[in-house]
Write an enzyme that holds these catalytic residues in place. Structure first.
Site, PDB file in Angstrom:
ATOM      1  N   ASP A  98      21.425  11.353  21.253  1.00  0.00           N
ATOM      2  CA  ASP A  98      21.575  10.093  20.540  1.00  0.00           C
ATOM      3  C   ASP A  98      23.067   9.776  20.557  1.00  0.00           C
ATOM      4  O   ASP A  98      23.903  10.652  20.818  1.00  0.00           O
ATOM      5  CB  ASP A  98      21.020  10.160  19.124  1.00  0.00           C
ATOM      6  CG  ASP A  98      20.757   8.750  18.571  1.00  0.00           C
ATOM      7  OD1 ASP A  98      21.269   7.767  19.165  1.00  0.00           O
ATOM      8  OD2 ASP A  98      20.051   8.618  17.560  1.00  0.00           O
TER       9      ASP A  98
HETATM   10  C1  BGC Z   1      20.305   5.099  17.533  1.00  0.00           C
HETATM   11  C2  BGC Z   1      19.415   5.163  18.756  1.00  0.00           C
HETATM   12  C3  BGC Z   1      19.903   4.170  19.769  1.00  0.00           C
HETATM   13  C4  BGC Z   1      21.344   4.480  20.102  1.00  0.00           C
HETATM   14  C5  BGC Z   1      21.940   3.534  21.120  1.00  0.00           C
HETATM   15  C6  BGC Z   1      21.782   5.227  17.874  1.00  0.00           C
HETATM   16  O1  BGC Z   1      22.565   4.979  16.756  1.00  0.00           O
HETATM   17  O2  BGC Z   1      19.930   6.128  16.638  1.00  0.00           O
HETATM   18  O3  BGC Z   1      18.083   4.893  18.412  1.00  0.00           O
HETATM   19  O4  BGC Z   1      19.085   4.194  20.916  1.00  0.00           O
HETATM   20  O5  BGC Z   1      22.133   4.372  18.918  1.00  0.00           O
HETATM   21  O6  BGC Z   1      22.126   2.284  20.572  1.00  0.00           O
END
Ligand code: BGC
Length: 781
Positions: A233
């Protein structure tokens, strides 16, 4: 995954520095290219219910803009559709929009379990149940990947809250992980092989998911056979070297100049085995290859992108995801005739709330407002009046707005009040603190109900709201969730009966927050959240505690009615031989006078078990579409796993012989038919040692005869000592055998216990050896 000859050749040519660079992105949304070897960069984008491609300014918080794309219903509504075919079509449409924008991986679906209704990101997740989450996740991934676009199954694992999400340790026992929190991921990985899995930010039992060898390697790859790439993530990596070693292939966004340098240094110093780095690099190369094969100019989209069709699909799905919670006196569908007035009340009818905030925020291609859609759809001569009633984002009464709304309502035939949560109430990044609608909305509703008794409420919210305090003011409540850019049109379709509601709750609506099983353990403190309710998540907990709820898991009304008949369950094969199969069939008939869809839900319970088990658990479901009067046969197939629990003693799935209840119905608390099946299964030995209790020894069919023999018999042949005294046995049955051996007069000494333990060990190591015919052989000196 086996590396291709080309990938192995590239691996041989890459320098250590280039290999390290490939394990990081090159910017917020791209993998790193290696130009000299012709390795291109590929683009990934959020997800999950629409494409959020950021051509310029990049962020993962939903702040900067993105290209226009269809905003499909969020997972809260998709989940409530219980329609795998439709979700697959959404996946295909998402894949096509990604292809058109040259995005290779869409960051979704999110299939985390809705452990608490307070989780700020519940709108991005499907259900409180792993079968619903898993089945819809499979469909979504298959749909996307059928278009040559990779999915990123997220957030793995136990990311069930936003509070302290970047650090908190989700402290979950193994059984709950296996049965609840990992089960959906397992289903999607084994059935749909997503191109990528995204690890979560949080720790799981003290270790960051991004560097969790058990999660990322042992379970994901070892047990489930995942062959794709694990991506972090955004910002989840804390120790890049440990993360490579434990199976985290790609760090996003890249910590350039730091993570890559650490990897290089660790390989040089011998801290990181280069073969582990190579494994990660090969997975990146494989992902880039896959994307390249899909995106090559000789594989254009088979037809041009049709955004109108996607808007239509979004409307259809929004219609299927809405749940008709109540419908007193069949007030819905509205059947307006010339001269009638429908009073539409609520700012949400004009300013739709249709998606949540954060990284999933899509820039929609267009946006339907329910007010316009209703006006366009009512028959000639029907007036649709409007009053905003309240301002969005405020909880105080605006008396002038409220008075105007009550006045408009008083003069109408029917009132449709569009209520919901303001955007500021639910978002990625924080959790809610209560389940209430804003007070100005519920107060307005009460006033509307005193002006006009025909009040229908249409809700827009991404996660459960409490209804107990206000629903008596509404004759009907239609829960539409955050339903995407076509939510307005879908609401009009449902209200006017052009579409028959067929959504079912994928999460329980509790009467009070305090009733939720996670209540005392959410969101934790001091860096830990203890999943104290164990497997009793959602309806499993409400049912076990026999709690009243506002609306149970699986509930949803229709404009028609369905009859269930002829439930039959047949067992074939055997667990011992690995081919146990239970086939369940029943007939469902549409007994009303309009076409409608029913979600037939199959629940299984194990009333007598050696461990605590939920009263019932959803094991399969099917959505059937029936014309008035039509009947269909619904068939389900269950296997041993569907009847098993995860044993924290044997560290495996255990099926215990006996009777299982099989029921089918229209919700977890509207079971229409039930039967039972008798299943045979070999005894699963539990490791026995001196600290195992007398009761545990006696429960083991192989060891029990030896224990009985050890205690001996009296002159009349009855068990001697404590084994002959039931009252005493109740009192000291929980004493470990070696403790009992220390008590004088028990008929057992330490050397006898030692021998019993040795014999039990031999029996456990040779499970196929039958127990001795004469128990005295094992027990005698
Ligand atoms: C989120 C993810 C997301 C990623 C990219 C993170 O903060 O938890 O779900 O895909 O950012 O934007």
């Amino acid at each position: 995954m086996t590396a291709t000859a080309k990938q192995l050749e590239l691996l041989g040519e890459l320098t250590l520095e280039e290999k390290a660079s490939l394990c990081l992105g090159s910017d917020f949304w791209h993998t790193a290219p290696v130009d000299r070897l012709g390795i291109p960069a590929i683009m990934v984008s959020d997800g999950p219910h629409g494409l959020r491609k950021q051509p310029v300014e990049a962020d993962h918080l939903g702040l900067s803009g993105s290209v226009p794309a269809t905003c499909f219903p969020t997972a809260s509504a998709l989940g409530s559709s219980w329609n795998v075919d439709l979700v697959r079509r959404v996946g295909e449409a998402l894949g096509r929009e990604c292809r058109a924008e040259r995005v290779s991986v869409l960051l979704g679906p999110g299939i985390n379990i809705k452990r608490s209704p307070l989780c700020g990101r519940n709108f991005e997740y499907f259900s409180e149940d792993p079968v619903v989450s898993g089945e819809l996740g499979v469909a979504m991934v298959q749909g996307m990947q059928s278009q040559g676009v990779g999915a990123s199954l997220k957030h793995y694992a136990a990311n069930n809250q936003e509070t302290d999400r970047l650090r908190v340790s989700a402290d979950v026992d193994d059984r709950s992980l296996r049965e609840i929190y990992l089960a959906g991921f397992e289903r999607v990985v084994t059935r749909a092989q997503p191109w990528t899995v995204m690890c979560s930010y949080n720790k799981v039992n003290g270790t960051y998911a991004s560097q969790h060898p058990w999660l990322l390697t042992e379970v994901l790859r070892g047990e489930w056979g995942f062959t794709g790439l694990v991506v972090s993530d955004w910002g989840a990596v804390h120790d890049r070297v440990a993360a490579v070693a434990t199976g985290l292939d790609l760090e996003m966004p890249p910590n350039l100049g730091v993570s890559d340098a650490q990897i290089v240094a660790a390989v040089r110093s011998g801290e990181l085995d280069e073969s582990l780095l190579d494994a990660a690099v090969v997975r990146v190369l494989e992902l880039v290859d896959r994307a390249g094969r899909a995106d090559s100019p000789d594989r254009p989209l088979d037809r041009p992108l049709d955004l109108d069709a996607h808007h239509g699909l979004a409307r259809q799905v929004a219609g299927e995801g809405a749940v008709l919670l109540k419908n007193d006196d069949a007030i819905l569908p509205l059947r307006p005739a010339a001269g009638d007035t429908i009073a539409v009340i609520g700012e949400f009818a004009r300013t739709p709330r249709y998606q949540g905030a954060g990284s999933s925020q899509v820039n929609p291609t267009r946006l339907d407002a329910a007010l316009d859609e209703l006006r366009a759809a009512v028959p000639d001569g029907v007036e649709v009046s409007f009053a905003a009633g309240f301002g969005i984002g405020t909880t105080d009464d605006d008396e002038a707005l409220a008075a105007e709304a009550v006045d408009v309502a008083g003069r109408a035939t029917t009132v449709v009040a569009f209520l919901g949560l303001p955007a500021s109430d639910e978002s990625e990044g924080f959790d809610r603190t209560h389940l209430d609608l804003p007070a100005n909305q519920t107060e307005l509703l009460a006033a509307l109900a005193s002006a006009n008794r025909n009040v229908v409420v249409v809700l827009a919210n991404g996660s459960a709201v409490a209804l107990a305090g206000w629903e008596q003011h509404a004759q009907a409540v239609l829960e539409c969730w955050l339903s995407g850019q076509a939510a307005g049109g879908a609401a009009a379709d449902l209200l006017l009966g052009l579409v028959n509601p067929s959504g079912r709750l994928a999460e329980t609506l509790p009467r009070r927050l305090q009733d939720n099983p996670s209540y005392l353990n959410f969101p934790g403190e001091a860096g830990h959240v203890r999943y104290g309710e164990g497997i009793f998540v959602g309806y499993r907990g409400y049912d076990a505690a026999d709690q009243q709820v506002s609306y149970p898991f699986g509930h949803g009304l229709s404009y028609t009615s369905f009859d269930y008949a002829g439930l039959a369950a047949t067992v074939t094969g055997s667990h011992e031989l690995g081919d146990l199969a239970i086939s369940v069939t029943c007939r469902v008939t549409n007994t009303g006078d309009v076409p409608g869809k029913e979600v037939v839900q199959l629940y299984v319970g194990d009333p007598v078990a050696s461990v605590a088990r939920p009263v019932r658990e959803l094991k399969a479901f099917a959505k059937v579409d029936l014309a008035p009067g039509a009947t269909t046969m619904v068939s389900f197939g269950l296997d041993a796993r569907d009847l098993s629990f995860w044993s924290t003693v044997t560290h495996g799935w255990v099926l215990e012989a006996g009777e299982f209840c099989v029921s089918v119905g229209a919700s977890s608390r509207d079971l229409r038919l039930a039967t039972s099946v008798e299943v045979d299964a070999p005894h699963v030995p539990v490791p026995l040692d001196g600290m195992s209790t007398l009761r545990e020894w006696l429960a083991d069919p192989v060891a029990a005869p030896a224990v009985r023999a050890a205690f001996g018999t009296d002159e009349s042949g009855k068990p001697a000592g404590i084994l002959g005294d039931d009252e005493l046995l109740r009192v000291i049955g929980d004493f470990p055998l070696s403790t009992l051996a220390g008590f004088p007069g028990m008929g057992l000494d330490h050397s006898r216990v030692l021998r019993l333990v040795e014999q039990a060990q031999v029996a456990a190591d040779n499970p196929t050896v039958a127990p001795p015919a004469d128990p005295a052989v094992l027990g005698s000196d």
